[in-house]
Design a protein around this motif. Structure first.
Motif, PDB file in Angstrom:
ATOM      1  N   ASN A 145       4.628   4.269  -7.625  1.00 43.32           N
ATOM      2  CA  ASN A 145       3.308   4.989  -7.402  1.00 43.32           C
ATOM      3  C   ASN A 145       2.613   5.612  -8.562  1.00 43.32           C
ATOM      4  N   TYR A 185       0.740  -1.175   0.044  1.00 45.55           N
ATOM      5  CA  TYR A 185      -0.076   0.147   0.031  1.00 45.55           C
ATOM      6  C   TYR A 185       0.955   1.220  -0.128  1.00 45.55           C
ATOM      7  N   ASN A 212       9.238   4.999  -1.727  1.00 48.87           N
ATOM      8  CA  ASN A 212       9.108   5.772  -2.941  1.00 48.87           C
ATOM      9  C   ASN A 212      10.240   4.933  -3.457  1.00 48.87           C
ATOM     10  N   ALA A 226       7.009   7.089   4.211  1.00 45.86           N
ATOM     11  CA  ALA A 226       6.748   7.258   2.913  1.00 45.86           C
ATOM     12  C   ALA A 226       7.903   7.383   1.992  1.00 45.86           C
ATOM     13  N   VAL A 275       4.104   1.628  -1.096  1.00 47.89           N
ATOM     14  CA  VAL A 275       4.959   1.768  -2.427  1.00 47.89           C
ATOM     15  C   VAL A 275       4.085   2.314  -3.471  1.00 47.89           C
ATOM     16  N   PHE A 276       2.685   2.043  -3.479  1.00 48.13           N
ATOM     17  CA  PHE A 276       1.862   2.443  -4.535  1.00 48.13           C
ATOM     18  C   PHE A 276       1.077   3.683  -4.201  1.00 48.13           C
ATOM     19  N   HIS A 277       1.323   4.140  -2.858  1.00 48.29           N
ATOM     20  CA  HIS A 277       0.701   5.428  -2.457  1.00 48.29           C
ATOM     21  C   HIS A 277       1.610   6.379  -1.948  1.00 48.29           C
ATOM     22  N   SER A 278       2.951   6.395  -2.227  1.00 50.97           N
ATOM     23  CA  SER A 278       3.995   7.082  -1.442  1.00 50.97           C
ATOM     24  C   SER A 278       3.979   8.387  -1.831  1.00 50.97           C
ATOM     25  N   ASP A 279       3.165   8.911  -2.762  1.00 49.26           N
ATOM     26  CA  ASP A 279       3.145  10.363  -3.306  1.00 49.26           C
ATOM     27  C   ASP A 279       1.836  11.110  -2.570  1.00 49.26           C
ATOM     28  N   GLU A 280       1.439  10.482  -1.528  1.00 49.29           N
ATOM     29  CA  GLU A 280      -0.057  11.031  -1.129  1.00 49.29           C
ATOM     30  C   GLU A 280       0.432  11.456   0.111  1.00 49.29           C
ATOM     31  N   HIS A 293       8.304   6.064 -11.030  1.00 42.85           N
ATOM     32  CA  HIS A 293       8.107   5.740  -9.682  1.00 42.85           C
ATOM     33  C   HIS A 293       6.968   4.724  -9.741  1.00 42.85           C
ATOM     34  N   ASP A 296      -2.245   3.950 -11.425  1.00 40.55           N
ATOM     35  CA  ASP A 296      -3.162   4.679 -11.849  1.00 40.55           C
ATOM     36  C   ASP A 296      -2.836   5.036 -13.185  1.00 40.55           C
TER      37      ASP A 296
END
Length: 523
Positions: A145, A101, A120, A116, A103-108, A143, A149
């Motif tokens: 992240n 979770y 990344n 976080a 790794v794929f949302h590290s820019d949030e 990246h 998407d």
């Protein structure tokens, strides 16, 4: 045999799994277990998934039981969702799920910027490898992240050539389509779930029912795991650091549900657990004060059986301020239990029997006056091994006599001697090497009846001398008190008694003192 529908396997795709977490369909109980994975473990997990390797299954519990759960994953806030039960709680795999979770949302937005940043991770298409974003250097990278998407991915792809795009496409499909094995347990009792939970090994870290109980009872005001940690720290400050979490949990079970099986705690109402924890903190403090002050036991390792703490804790939970008669009862119990080696076998049943008697003491009865046990046969002729139950029992007995220094006559500092629990703090009255020179074997010499308290420095000074020689160094004005405190028979005080006769007479003295403690609770 349990019906198969109670354990349901499934293999959702990774993208779907992460969406379930984000939507609140999968919840992470409040175990207060910090994220412990290394950077290498993060990279290894990603590389394994990319290459289609197995990474282990997740264990879920589908239940109507409402557990307190995390409102974020790895510091990333989850949107508010209606509380809908039954819910799916993750019991094993939290580190893996948090990693993916993160790794794929590290820019949030995150409450843990440092974590976080660790999440990344970038993919280097030219090398077909994963690296932390700071280690990518000037190489072309994407990246992670961005890859799940579609909107973000389309923007990023314009930066790469066709071959790089092809590799990124394979990367994206590998992660989106990776089937993550999940085992979901349903329709299980709390105790069954607890048993399963205890048998799991998560990332090499053993789990216990404390984590599950923490989730059941957690609130902003109460954190069971933290309460246990604080209690263990307080006990460490008192020199009782050997008391461990499993023993504390058994104590808690005895105070809340009348058993000594910590698994039974899972069926206890959370409010009762909170109340029981408050009782435990007060009672164990009084129990330690009793052992130190009344029985001169400065270290829990000297208890013949650590489980003896459970009846003592229950005594002080029921009787915070015992009167003289009640105090005498718990002392008699202590010596009856120790000197008969009562808990050597059938321990659980006997502890429960003793807990019932402790209740009777709280009601004004004198149950420990009804039995008249005798000192365990052969107890003091047993082999001297510092960690044996018999040795600990004998040392507890000897401590009651306020042993004195052989060379100065001053009282032995039991706080120092018993806290270190070092073999050099105890002395063979007839030294082993001396006896060997007389043809007496090590096995014959190394018996409990040949042991007394002595500081390490005095032990070194006396070393292997003939008792006739070093007994002469005992200060004459203190000699009677020194010999009495060490239970040296009168006939042996010149040091000339044959060893077999010395052991026979000293054993008689030890048994006499032990029986007095059993009968009276004190000397």
């Amino acid at each position: 045999m349990a019906s198969s529908n109670k354990i349901t396997p499934s293999s959702p795709r990774l993208a779907s799994l992460l969406s379930d977490v984000e939507r609140g369909n999968i919840k992470i109980p409040v175990f207060q277990r910090e994220y412990i994975w290394s950077d290498d473990q993060i990279i290894s997990l990603l590389d394994s998934i990319y290459r289609g390797y197995p990474v282990g299954s997740l264990l879920m519990w589908s239940t109507r039981e409402e557990l307190k759960h995390e409102r974020d994953v790895g510091g990333f806030a989850l949107p508010e969702t209606p509380e809908d039960y039954p819910a799916n709680y993750i019991l094993d795999g939290q580190q893996r799920l948090t990693t993916l979770y993160g790794v794929f949302h590290s820019d949030e937005n995150t409450a843990n910027a440092e974590l976080a940043d660790r999440f990344n991770i970038c993919y280097i298409p030219d090398d077909d490898t994963f690296v932390h974003h700071l280690a990518a250097g000037g190489k072309d990278k994407i990246h992670l992240n961005a890859i799940l998407d579609t909107t973000k991915l389309l923007v990023e792809l314009s930066k790469f050539n066709d071959e790089q795009k092809a590799r990124i496409a394979r990367l994206t499909e590998a992660f989106k389509d990776y089937e993550f094995p999940i085992v979901t347990i349903r329709e299980r009792t709390n105790k069954e779930v607890c048993s399963i939970f205890q048998r799991i090994n998560s990332s090499g870290t053993p789990l216990s029912n404390l984590e599950l109980l923490t989730a059941w009872t957690w609130s902003d005001q109460f954190d069971l795991r933290r309460e246990i940690e604080i209690l263990l720290d307080n006990l460490k400050d008192k020199g009782y650091e050997q008391i461990d979490q499993p023993l504390l949990m058994r104590m808690l079970a005895s105070l809340t549900c009348g058993t000594i099986d910590s698994d039974d705690l899972v069926d206890v109402d959370p409010d009762t657990l909170v109340s029981g924890m408050k009782k435990l903190k007060k009672a164990i403090s009084s129990a330690v004060d009793f052992l130190e002050g009344q029985l001169k036991i400065k270290n829990v390792v000297f208890l013949p059986f650590p489980i003896m703490l459970i009846p003592i804790v229950n005594f002080y939970a029921l009787i915070p301020k015992p009167n003289a008669a009640q105090l005498k009862q718990i002392k008699k119990w202590f010596w009856q239990c120790s000197l008969t080696l009562r808990y050597k076998a059938g321990t659980n049943r006997l502890v429960l029997d003793d807990l019932e008697k402790v209740k009777k003491v709280s009601q004004g009865e004198l149950p420990f006056d009804n039995s008249h046990p005798t000192v365990k046969s052969g107890l003091f002729e047993s082999t001297w091994r510092i960690n044996s139950t018999a040795a600990k029992t004998a040392l507890c007995l000897m401590a009651q006599l306020r042993p004195r220094s052989f060379l100065t006559g001053s009282e032995v500092d039991l706080g120092t001697v018993l806290s270190s629990y070092n073999a050099r703090q105890f002395h063979h009255i007839y030294p082993k090497a001396y006896l060997a020179s007389k043809g007496i074997s090590f096995h014959q010499a190394n018996v409990i009846s040949n042991i007394c308290f002595l500081s390490a420095s005095e032990n070194n000074s006396i070393s292997d001398k003939d008792p006739k020689d070093y007994f002469r160094d005992i200060p004459e004005e203190y000699s009677n008190d020194i010999f009495e405190a060490a239970l040296i028979p009168e006939q042996a005080r010149a040091g000339a008694l044959e060893f077999d006769d010395f052991i026979r007479l000293r054993t008689e003295k030890l048994i006499h003192v032990g029986q007095k403690l059993i009968d009276n609770g004190t000397l």
